[in-house]
Design an enzyme around this catalytic site. Sequence first.
Site, PDB file in Angstrom:
ATOM      1  N   TYR A 216     -20.484  -2.897  17.050  1.00 44.73           N
ATOM      2  CA  TYR A 216     -21.298  -3.236  15.882  1.00 44.73           C
ATOM      3  C   TYR A 216     -21.882  -4.634  16.055  1.00 44.73           C
ATOM      4  O   TYR A 216     -23.081  -4.866  15.833  1.00 44.73           O
ATOM      5  CB  TYR A 216     -20.429  -3.146  14.623  1.00 44.73           C
TER       6      TYR A 216
ATOM      7  N   SER B 272       0.840  -1.197   0.000  1.00 45.78           N
ATOM      8  CA  SER B 272       0.000   0.000   0.000  1.00 45.78           C
ATOM      9  C   SER B 272       0.869   1.237   0.000  1.00 45.78           C
ATOM     10  O   SER B 272       1.789   1.357   0.820  1.00 45.78           O
ATOM     11  CB  SER B 272      -0.915   0.020   1.232  1.00 45.78           C
TER      12      SER B 272
ATOM     13  N   GLY C 259     -11.473   5.109   8.456  1.00 42.47           N
ATOM     14  CA  GLY C 259     -12.073   5.377   9.754  1.00 42.47           C
ATOM     15  C   GLY C 259     -13.141   6.431   9.743  1.00 42.47           C
ATOM     16  O   GLY C 259     -13.575   6.911  10.786  1.00 42.47           O
TER      17      GLY C 259
ATOM     18  N   SER D 137     -13.828   2.437   3.320  1.00 43.00           N
ATOM     19  CA  SER D 137     -12.504   2.266   2.736  1.00 43.00           C
ATOM     20  C   SER D 137     -12.149   0.794   2.613  1.00 43.00           C
ATOM     21  O   SER D 137     -11.483   0.383   1.654  1.00 43.00           O
ATOM     22  CB  SER D 137     -11.457   3.006   3.579  1.00 43.00           C
TER      23      SER D 137
ATOM     24  N   ASP E 288     -22.073  -2.065   1.678  1.00 48.22           N
ATOM     25  CA  ASP E 288     -20.881  -1.321   1.289  1.00 48.22           C
ATOM     26  C   ASP E 288     -20.261  -1.885   0.015  1.00 48.22           C
ATOM     27  O   ASP E 288     -19.907  -1.152  -0.912  1.00 48.22           O
ATOM     28  CB  ASP E 288     -19.852  -1.354   2.417  1.00 48.22           C
TER      29      ASP E 288
END
Length: 380
Positions: free
Chosen positions: A221, A64, A119, A124, A169
Amino acid sequence: MGVLEGFEELYGTAPEGVWAAPGRVNLIGEYTDFNEGFVMPLALPHTAVAAVSRRTDGVLRLHSADIEGPMVELHVDDLAPRTNTSWAAYPAGVVWVLREAGHQVTGADIHLSSTVPTGAGLSSSAALEVVTALALNDLFELGLSGPELARFSQRAENDFVGVPCGIMDQTASACAEEGHALHLDCRDLSIRQIPFDLASEGLSLLVVDSRVKHALGDGEYAERREGCEEGARQLGVPFLRDVPYEDLESSLARLSDERIQRYVRHVVSDDHRVDQVIALLDAGEVRAIGPVLTEGHISLRDDLRISCPELDLVVDTAVGAGALGARMTGGGFGGSAIVLVEATEADTVTKAVEEAFAGAGYTAPRVFLAVPSAGARRVS
């Protein structure tokens, strides 16, 4: 340096291609997806971009551009759920899921870069998963559709990473269309693209990143999800989607646990709010969705209890400064809020929110336009 140049520097050769997949912001319908209900996200112009080449030796190399650290080198035969807690778990999980399903993915070199804020509740992680899935689908000629890529990406996050997210998502990232919001039925995964051209209406949708980082893997969650599932069990229905809105009050009366009552009330009423927004958009009443968004925030704040002082300040300040409506969006406990405003008032509302944050001693928020954008695609 772009991902193509970064790939060449890392791996010493040009990639076979470059792909992009967007983050998303959810207009309405929160915590409804894993209840087999309705959601209405739209893709953002912010994307995860991947330069990728196939390998035939079983090696998976990941890098990355956005995260300090060396290249991660794995072997596809050694991939196992919950063994990697870094960012690399998201693309590695996609490889694992595809191989578990019988697809012959024999390794890859992948270099990633993303403009999706991490975040911030803008998915993402889903963008990383979907861009990886699309690239491997193309390179290994797997023949998978956009909805299928979304399901594999969700499984990567559920089963490999260990976050029990719903399908919204990944579907938004894989299947969204420019200039539209995506109405997704999370039971049968049917999709309807709803025209959502705000600029032509003289409107803007602002995203306000509170800069409060959220982490859905920390248990909050999962606790909400388990509470929703318990509510469905107590009401004798497969999922809360099966509780009619007109029966909500009588259904709540059958629940003795106040916490479960709150969760059920939020989910059933938010499914109803999705229906309301669609009806208003179909009727051309775009401005009228503003109060529905604000009602959604109150439910997320008071019933689901996943907001935070910063997000509440965004909503209260924006509406007080003349916004048509506002609500937190995403998994909560930080992240972002959306604000629907007249385009001519966008700067005024933005300034009011920034001043409110400064007055409260909070880190300055990041504010940008949410422009309904295209889903995952090959870019070179």
